[in-house]
Design a protein around this motif. Sequence first.
Motif, PDB file in Angstrom:
ATOM      1  N   ILE A 189       0.848  -1.187   0.000  1.00 52.84           N
ATOM      2  CA  ILE A 189       0.000   0.000   0.000  1.00 52.84           C
ATOM      3  C   ILE A 189       0.884   1.237   0.000  1.00 52.84           C
ATOM      4  O   ILE A 189       1.741   1.391   0.854  1.00 52.84           O
ATOM      5  N   ARG A 190       0.695   2.096  -0.977  1.00 49.27           N
ATOM      6  CA  ARG A 190       1.537   3.290  -1.080  1.00 49.27           C
ATOM      7  C   ARG A 190       0.949   4.478  -0.332  1.00 49.27           C
ATOM      8  O   ARG A 190       1.674   5.269   0.228  1.00 49.27           O
ATOM      9  N   CYS A 191      -0.342   4.641  -0.357  1.00 50.92           N
ATOM     10  CA  CYS A 191      -0.992   5.788   0.300  1.00 50.92           C
ATOM     11  C   CYS A 191      -1.555   5.316   1.632  1.00 50.92           C
ATOM     12  O   CYS A 191      -2.727   4.955   1.722  1.00 50.92           O
ATOM     13  N   ILE A 192      -0.747   5.305   2.663  1.00 44.96           N
ATOM     14  CA  ILE A 192      -1.153   4.730   3.938  1.00 44.96           C
ATOM     15  C   ILE A 192      -2.292   5.519   4.573  1.00 44.96           C
ATOM     16  O   ILE A 192      -3.195   4.955   5.160  1.00 44.96           O
ATOM     17  N   GLY A 193      -2.307   6.817   4.437  1.00 47.62           N
ATOM     18  CA  GLY A 193      -3.335   7.625   5.059  1.00 47.62           C
ATOM     19  C   GLY A 193      -4.639   7.680   4.287  1.00 47.62           C
ATOM     20  O   GLY A 193      -5.649   8.160   4.794  1.00 47.62           O
ATOM     21  N   CYS A 194      -4.657   7.176   3.081  1.00 47.06           N
ATOM     22  CA  CYS A 194      -5.845   7.231   2.230  1.00 47.06           C
ATOM     23  C   CYS A 194      -6.857   6.179   2.679  1.00 47.06           C
ATOM     24  O   CYS A 194      -6.499   5.021   2.866  1.00 47.06           O
ATOM     25  N   PRO A 195      -8.132   6.548   2.852  1.00 46.38           N
ATOM     26  CA  PRO A 195      -9.116   5.575   3.302  1.00 46.38           C
ATOM     27  C   PRO A 195      -9.355   4.437   2.312  1.00 46.38           C
ATOM     28  O   PRO A 195      -9.749   3.345   2.705  1.00 46.38           O
ATOM     29  N   SER A 196      -9.108   4.650   1.034  1.00 45.28           N
ATOM     30  CA  SER A 196      -9.318   3.584   0.053  1.00 45.28           C
ATOM     31  C   SER A 196      -7.994   3.046  -0.482  1.00 45.28           C
ATOM     32  O   SER A 196      -7.937   2.533  -1.588  1.00 45.28           O
ATOM     33  N   ALA A 197      -6.946   3.132   0.299  1.00 41.76           N
ATOM     34  CA  ALA A 197      -5.620   2.719  -0.162  1.00 41.76           C
ATOM     35  C   ALA A 197      -5.548   1.234  -0.478  1.00 41.76           C
ATOM     36  O   ALA A 197      -4.847   0.824  -1.387  1.00 41.76           O
TER      37      ALA A 197
END
Length: 55
Positions: A29-37
Amino acid sequence: MENLIVVLAVLAILAAAIVYIRKEKKKGIRCIGCPSAGQCRKYKKGHLGGGCGGC
């Protein structure tokens, strides 16, 4: 004594954050803070795109 407790609490929080980030990076997962990562196919492992622009 209170200073020692505060320092240990901060170190525990920091260690937990580092463990969480490493675990998520191993999943790819690259966008750890993204809710739909986890579901975002655009930024899954193997894709060379950068940043999170939403899915």
